[in-house]
Design a protein around this motif. Structure first.
Motif, PDB file in Angstrom:
ATOM      1  N   GLN A 113       0.003   5.582  20.791  1.00  0.00           N
ATOM      2  CA  GLN A 113      -1.044   5.427  19.789  1.00  0.00           C
ATOM      3  C   GLN A 113      -0.691   6.027  18.430  1.00  0.00           C
ATOM      4  O   GLN A 113      -1.446   5.872  17.467  1.00  0.00           O
ATOM      5  N   SER A 114       0.446   6.677  18.333  1.00  0.00           N
ATOM      6  CA  SER A 114       0.875   7.211  17.038  1.00  0.00           C
ATOM      7  C   SER A 114       1.357   6.067  16.148  1.00  0.00           C
ATOM      8  O   SER A 114       2.125   5.205  16.578  1.00  0.00           O
ATOM      9  N   LYS A 121       8.268  19.066  21.308  1.00  0.00           N
ATOM     10  CA  LYS A 121       8.303  20.526  21.325  1.00  0.00           C
ATOM     11  C   LYS A 121       9.725  21.050  21.477  1.00  0.00           C
ATOM     12  O   LYS A 121      10.086  22.072  20.903  1.00  0.00           O
ATOM     13  N   ASP A 122      10.546  20.342  22.279  1.00  0.00           N
ATOM     14  CA  ASP A 122      11.920  20.782  22.478  1.00  0.00           C
ATOM     15  C   ASP A 122      12.795  19.584  22.815  1.00  0.00           C
ATOM     16  O   ASP A 122      12.331  18.435  22.813  1.00  0.00           O
ATOM     17  N   HIS A 123      14.051  19.846  23.128  1.00  0.00           N
ATOM     18  CA  HIS A 123      15.034  18.778  23.320  1.00  0.00           C
ATOM     19  C   HIS A 123      14.755  17.925  24.555  1.00  0.00           C
ATOM     20  O   HIS A 123      15.270  16.809  24.677  1.00  0.00           O
ATOM     21  N   ARG A 124      13.942  18.425  25.480  1.00  0.00           N
ATOM     22  CA  ARG A 124      13.659  17.647  26.693  1.00  0.00           C
ATOM     23  C   ARG A 124      12.754  16.446  26.405  1.00  0.00           C
ATOM     24  O   ARG A 124      12.685  15.513  27.194  1.00  0.00           O
ATOM     25  N   CYS A 126       9.486  16.150  26.391  1.00  0.00           N
ATOM     26  CA  CYS A 126       8.390  15.996  27.349  1.00  0.00           C
ATOM     27  C   CYS A 126       7.025  16.149  26.680  1.00  0.00           C
ATOM     28  O   CYS A 126       6.064  15.470  27.056  1.00  0.00           O
ATOM     29  N   ILE A 127       6.928  17.061  25.724  1.00  0.00           N
ATOM     30  CA  ILE A 127       5.650  17.416  25.107  1.00  0.00           C
ATOM     31  C   ILE A 127       5.668  17.064  23.625  1.00  0.00           C
ATOM     32  O   ILE A 127       6.564  17.486  22.885  1.00  0.00           O
ATOM     33  N   ILE A 128       4.678  16.291  23.199  1.00  0.00           N
ATOM     34  CA  ILE A 128       4.571  15.865  21.800  1.00  0.00           C
ATOM     35  C   ILE A 128       4.040  17.007  20.946  1.00  0.00           C
ATOM     36  O   ILE A 128       3.091  17.691  21.328  1.00  0.00           O
ATOM     37  N   ARG A 129       4.636  17.201  19.784  1.00  0.00           N
ATOM     38  CA  ARG A 129       4.187  18.242  18.862  1.00  0.00           C
ATOM     39  C   ARG A 129       3.433  17.648  17.676  1.00  0.00           C
ATOM     40  O   ARG A 129       2.342  18.100  17.338  1.00  0.00           O
ATOM     41  N   THR A 130       4.004  16.644  17.036  1.00  0.00           N
ATOM     42  CA  THR A 130       3.349  16.030  15.885  1.00  0.00           C
ATOM     43  C   THR A 130       3.493  14.513  15.946  1.00  0.00           C
ATOM     44  O   THR A 130       4.326  13.973  16.678  1.00  0.00           O
ATOM     45  N   GLY A 131       2.691  13.841  15.157  1.00  0.00           N
ATOM     46  CA  GLY A 131       2.730  12.381  15.055  1.00  0.00           C
ATOM     47  C   GLY A 131       1.760  11.945  13.962  1.00  0.00           C
ATOM     48  O   GLY A 131       1.419  12.733  13.077  1.00  0.00           O
ATOM     49  N   ARG A 132       1.306  10.719  14.058  1.00  0.00           N
ATOM     50  CA  ARG A 132       0.344  10.222  13.060  1.00  0.00           C
ATOM     51  C   ARG A 132      -0.708   9.387  13.807  1.00  0.00           C
ATOM     52  O   ARG A 132      -0.457   8.252  14.191  1.00  0.00           O
ATOM     53  N   ASP A 144      -1.371  16.889  13.979  1.00  0.00           N
ATOM     54  CA  ASP A 144      -1.083  17.964  14.935  1.00  0.00           C
ATOM     55  C   ASP A 144      -1.595  17.583  16.318  1.00  0.00           C
ATOM     56  O   ASP A 144      -2.803  17.453  16.538  1.00  0.00           O
ATOM     57  N   ALA A 145      -0.681  17.439  17.272  1.00  0.00           N
ATOM     58  CA  ALA A 145      -1.073  17.008  18.619  1.00  0.00           C
ATOM     59  C   ALA A 145      -1.928  18.047  19.330  1.00  0.00           C
ATOM     60  O   ALA A 145      -2.695  17.691  20.238  1.00  0.00           O
TER      61      ALA A 145
END
Length: 231
Positions: A113-114, A121-124, A126-132, A144-145
């Motif tokens: 949906q971004s 969050k990191d190289h894996r 797995c976890i989204i940090r930012t988007g639009r 900010d997710a």
């Protein structure tokens, strides 16, 4: 003999009561850690978790995409009548990672949906940090997710009360993670909505779009679509 408290004694008493109230409040909230784990006061990591998002209950934390600490289970009620009561665990323990790629359905919804490039969050990855993201409920732009909740358009409890209580556990988990039923919106509006149906709550904007989507999902899962108000 009448005892009068001195000013320093009153100050000390006030501080003691304030500290006691704060401690009680702190231990009543559930902490969603940055790693996505829901810690209630029974968790061994509760006091060590300093950076967190607070929730009023464990079910609210799980609904927001958290998961239980390893080895922890939600205590089940022993009475037979409790079997027909709604519990979040009837729909699985938080968001599912159905394709085992480390991104659960919350983060896959955030990616889908971004309208811009997401960061992790990191190289894996797995976890989204930012988007639009543009919230359908308000029209606001969010980057900010951590301030986003993934809302079940048809709330899980509403679904339970309107037929999902008769489903298999597998079908309930499918429903809870169906991308059609997931929307990235600001946490404040998702929590304002709670488990309310469309007759009790509608978003500040895009009401017709919301009602149409709610009805489409209710038809797909045979969840009393006749109760969805007309647009």
């Amino acid at each position: 003999m009448t005892t009068h408290l001195t000013a320093p004694s009153l100050v000390a008493l006030f501080l003691l009561v304030t500290l006691w109230n704060q401690t009680s409040a702190d231990h009543s909230e559930v902490k969603l850690s940055n790693s996505g784990i829901c810690h209630d006061s029974s968790s061994r990591s509760y006091n060590r978790t300093k950076n967190f998002t607070p929730f009023q209950s464990l079910e609210d934390c799980l609904d927001a995409g958290g998961r239980l600490p390893k080895g922890q289970v939600i205590e089940r009620k022993s009475s037979s009548s409790a079997l027909n009561e709604y519990r979040r665990e009837h729909f699985g323990s938080g968001w599912a990672d159905t394709d085992s790629d480390c991104q659960n359905s919350r983060h896959e919804a955030l990616i889908a949906q971004s309208t811009g490039q997401v960061t992790f969050k990191d190289h894996r990855e797995c976890i989204i940090r930012t988007g639009r993201w543009i919230s359908m409920y308000s029209g606001k732009l969010i980057h900010d997710a951590t301030v986003i909740d993934i809302d079940h358009v048809v709330p899980l409890k509403w679904a339970w009360d309107h037929g999902a209580n008769e489903w298999t556990r597998e079908r309930r988990i499918e429903f809870a993670n169906d991308p059609v039923n997931l929307l990235a919106v600001e946490a404040s509006l998702n929590r304002q909505k709670g488990a309310k149906g469309p007759g009790e709550w509608q978003p500040p904007t895009n009401q017709c779009q919301y009602l149409s989507r709610f009805r489409r999902i209710a038809i797909k899962y045979d969840l009393a679509p006749n109760l969805v108000p007309p647009c």
